[in-house]
Write an enzyme that holds these catalytic residues in place. Structure first.
Site, PDB file in Angstrom:
ATOM      1  N   ARG A 170       0.837  -1.209   0.000  1.00 34.06           N
ATOM      2  CA  ARG A 170       0.000   0.000   0.000  1.00 34.06           C
ATOM      3  C   ARG A 170       0.867   1.252   0.000  1.00 34.06           C
ATOM      4  O   ARG A 170       0.533   2.242  -0.653  1.00 34.06           O
ATOM      5  CB  ARG A 170      -0.951  -0.023   1.211  1.00 34.06           C
ATOM      6  CG  ARG A 170      -2.019   1.051   1.132  1.00 34.06           C
ATOM      7  CD  ARG A 170      -3.103   0.888   2.170  1.00 34.06           C
ATOM      8  NE  ARG A 170      -2.620   1.110   3.526  1.00 34.06           N
ATOM      9  CZ  ARG A 170      -3.385   1.019   4.618  1.00 34.06           C
ATOM     10  NH1 ARG A 170      -4.665   0.672   4.508  1.00 34.06           N
ATOM     11  NH2 ARG A 170      -2.897   1.241   5.802  1.00 34.06           N
ATOM     12  N   LYS A 227      -2.438   7.525   1.074  1.00 29.46           N
ATOM     13  CA  LYS A 227      -2.301   7.913   2.494  1.00 29.46           C
ATOM     14  C   LYS A 227      -1.313   9.069   2.500  1.00 29.46           C
ATOM     15  O   LYS A 227      -0.115   8.901   2.736  1.00 29.46           O
ATOM     16  CB  LYS A 227      -1.783   6.730   3.323  1.00 29.46           C
ATOM     17  CG  LYS A 227      -2.907   5.976   4.025  1.00 29.46           C
ATOM     18  CD  LYS A 227      -2.397   4.858   4.874  1.00 29.46           C
ATOM     19  CE  LYS A 227      -2.011   5.284   6.261  1.00 29.46           C
ATOM     20  NZ  LYS A 227      -3.150   5.652   7.122  1.00 29.46           N
ATOM     21  N   GLU A 276     -16.323   6.385   6.203  1.00 32.05           N
ATOM     22  CA  GLU A 276     -15.385   5.764   7.157  1.00 32.05           C
ATOM     23  C   GLU A 276     -15.274   6.703   8.352  1.00 32.05           C
ATOM     24  O   GLU A 276     -16.069   7.624   8.507  1.00 32.05           O
ATOM     25  CB  GLU A 276     -14.022   5.555   6.485  1.00 32.05           C
ATOM     26  CG  GLU A 276     -13.384   6.841   5.997  1.00 32.05           C
ATOM     27  CD  GLU A 276     -11.974   6.666   5.437  1.00 32.05           C
ATOM     28  OE1 GLU A 276     -11.317   5.660   5.741  1.00 32.05           O
ATOM     29  OE2 GLU A 276     -11.530   7.566   4.709  1.00 32.05           O
TER      30      GLU A 276
HETATM   31  N1  PMP Z   1      -9.330   5.125   7.248  1.00 28.54           N
HETATM   32  C1  PMP Z   1      -8.390   6.065   7.427  1.00 28.54           C
HETATM   33  C2  PMP Z   1      -8.660   7.436   6.943  1.00 28.54           C
HETATM   34  C3  PMP Z   1      -7.181   5.756   8.054  1.00 28.54           C
HETATM   35  O1  PMP Z   1      -6.241   6.689   8.225  1.00 28.54           O
HETATM   36  C4  PMP Z   1      -6.980   4.443   8.539  1.00 28.54           C
HETATM   37  C5  PMP Z   1      -5.717   4.112   9.275  1.00 28.54           C
HETATM   38  N2  PMP Z   1      -4.652   3.886   8.420  1.00 28.54           N
HETATM   39  C6  PMP Z   1      -7.988   3.481   8.324  1.00 28.54           C
HETATM   40  C7  PMP Z   1      -9.153   3.865   7.678  1.00 28.54           C
HETATM   41  C8  PMP Z   1      -7.803   2.056   8.755  1.00 28.54           C
HETATM   42  O2  PMP Z   1      -6.879   1.427   7.897  1.00 28.54           O
HETATM   43  P1  PMP Z   1      -5.913   0.278   8.407  1.00 28.54           P
HETATM   44  O3  PMP Z   1      -6.774  -0.824   8.877  1.00 28.54           O
HETATM   45  O4  PMP Z   1      -5.121  -0.088   7.202  1.00 28.54           O
HETATM   46  O5  PMP Z   1      -5.101   0.854   9.502  1.00 28.54           O
END
Ligand code: PMP
Length: 294
Positions: free
Chosen positions: A52, A151, A184
């Protein structure tokens, strides 16, 4: 205590880990990052996070400064050097030093920074009793404006929604997209339980494809006998849900007790969520035991 930071190919003392004021990572938030967990000295879902990270970089036309293998090795070395047993790793690529102007191609060399540290988790009581959240007024930046799979080092959309949460006296905020559908949270993905089924917004809602979300859909929920339906989720469905839980690298799986002060289900963490929290922990410890054994 952080002993050493990975900085462009070597481990250096924290006071020597510096970036230029001309780095576009600082000037424009031009760069990307990853957050990764370490359990029992093992880096959890390392391959998925490395993939990622590299994909985030390529989506912003930043050629990764290291290969997948080099990045994986550097992460593991940094964890080892800091003797992290249970903790968190932050991997950052910045665009690098350039001139004062947006053009990213004036920056010749991107930086790679890796920080391994301990992690402060939500209190254990919150995993038992649930977490109060709000729905932020501020919508998630639409996909057409910024691909949520990036990200990026500019998290202001999420930070400003997080401020709404803090001002409301809670720790997390649900973010809707500009159509008003559930997307989210500021740093977590969201799931609902209704009449024994598990539902989550599908990726067209405009959210990060969380690695914990995928782990829950593909491994944790099936191990508990559930499948997960990914589809459009309306805001109103949140208040009609029997249970709601959030997933994220830092949060793991955590139940929601109330939204905007209104209890979800009976206002405590429901049975499906509790089963998933327990299963998640079991699977994480067995994954770590297996990687220690090799
Ligand atoms: N959404 C956002 C905006 C995030 O920053 C994160 C954390 N990285 C997540 C969802 C959860 O993703 P992950 O399970 O890969 O940590």
């Amino acid at each position: 205590m952080t002993r050493s930071i990975w900085m462009n190919g070597s481990l250096v003392a924290p006071e020597d880990a510096t970036v230029s004021v001309f780095d576009h990572g600082l000037l424009y938030g031009d760069g990307c990052f990853e957050g990764i967990r370490v359990y029992g000295g093992n880096v959890f879902k390392l391959k998925a996070h490395v993939e990622r990270m590299q994909a985030s970089a390529r989506r912003i036309y930043l050629e990764p400064p290291c290969t997948d293998q080099e990045l994986s090795d550097a992460i593991e070395q940094t964890v080892e050097a800091n003797r992290i047993e249970d903790g968190y790793v932050r991997v950052v690529y910045t665009r690098g030093k350039g001139s004062l102007g947006l053009n990213p191609f004036t920056c010749e060399t991107p930086s790679c920074i890796i920080i391994a540290d301990t992690i402060s988790l939500y209190p254990e009581s919150m995993y038992r009793d649930g977490m109060a959240v709000i729905i932020a007024d501020r919508p998630r930046v639409p996909i057409e404006c910024l691909d949520p799979q990036i990200k990026s080092l500019n998290y202001l959309n999420n930070i400003l929604a997080k401020v709404e949460a803090i001002e409301a006296g809670v720790l997390e905020a649900i973010m809707l997209n500009t159509q008003g559908h559930v997307a989210e949270c500021t740093g977590d993905n969201i799931f609902l339980v209704k009449d024994g089924s598990i539902i989550t917004p599908d990726t067209s809602a405009g959210m990060l494809h969380g690695i914990t979300r995928r782990f829950v859909i593909e491994e944790v929920a099936p191990a508990c006998g559930y499948s997960v339906e990914a589809r459009t989720v309306e805001k109103e469905e949140l208040f009609e849900a029997d249970e709601i839980f959030l997933t994220g690298t830092a949060a793991e799986v955590i139940g929601v007790s109330s939204i905007n002060g209104k209890p979800i289900g009976s206002g405590v963490v429901g049975p499906v969520t509790l089963q998933l929290v327990e299963q998640f922990r079991l699977m994480v410890s067995s994954a770590c035991e297996q990687s220690s054994a090799v």
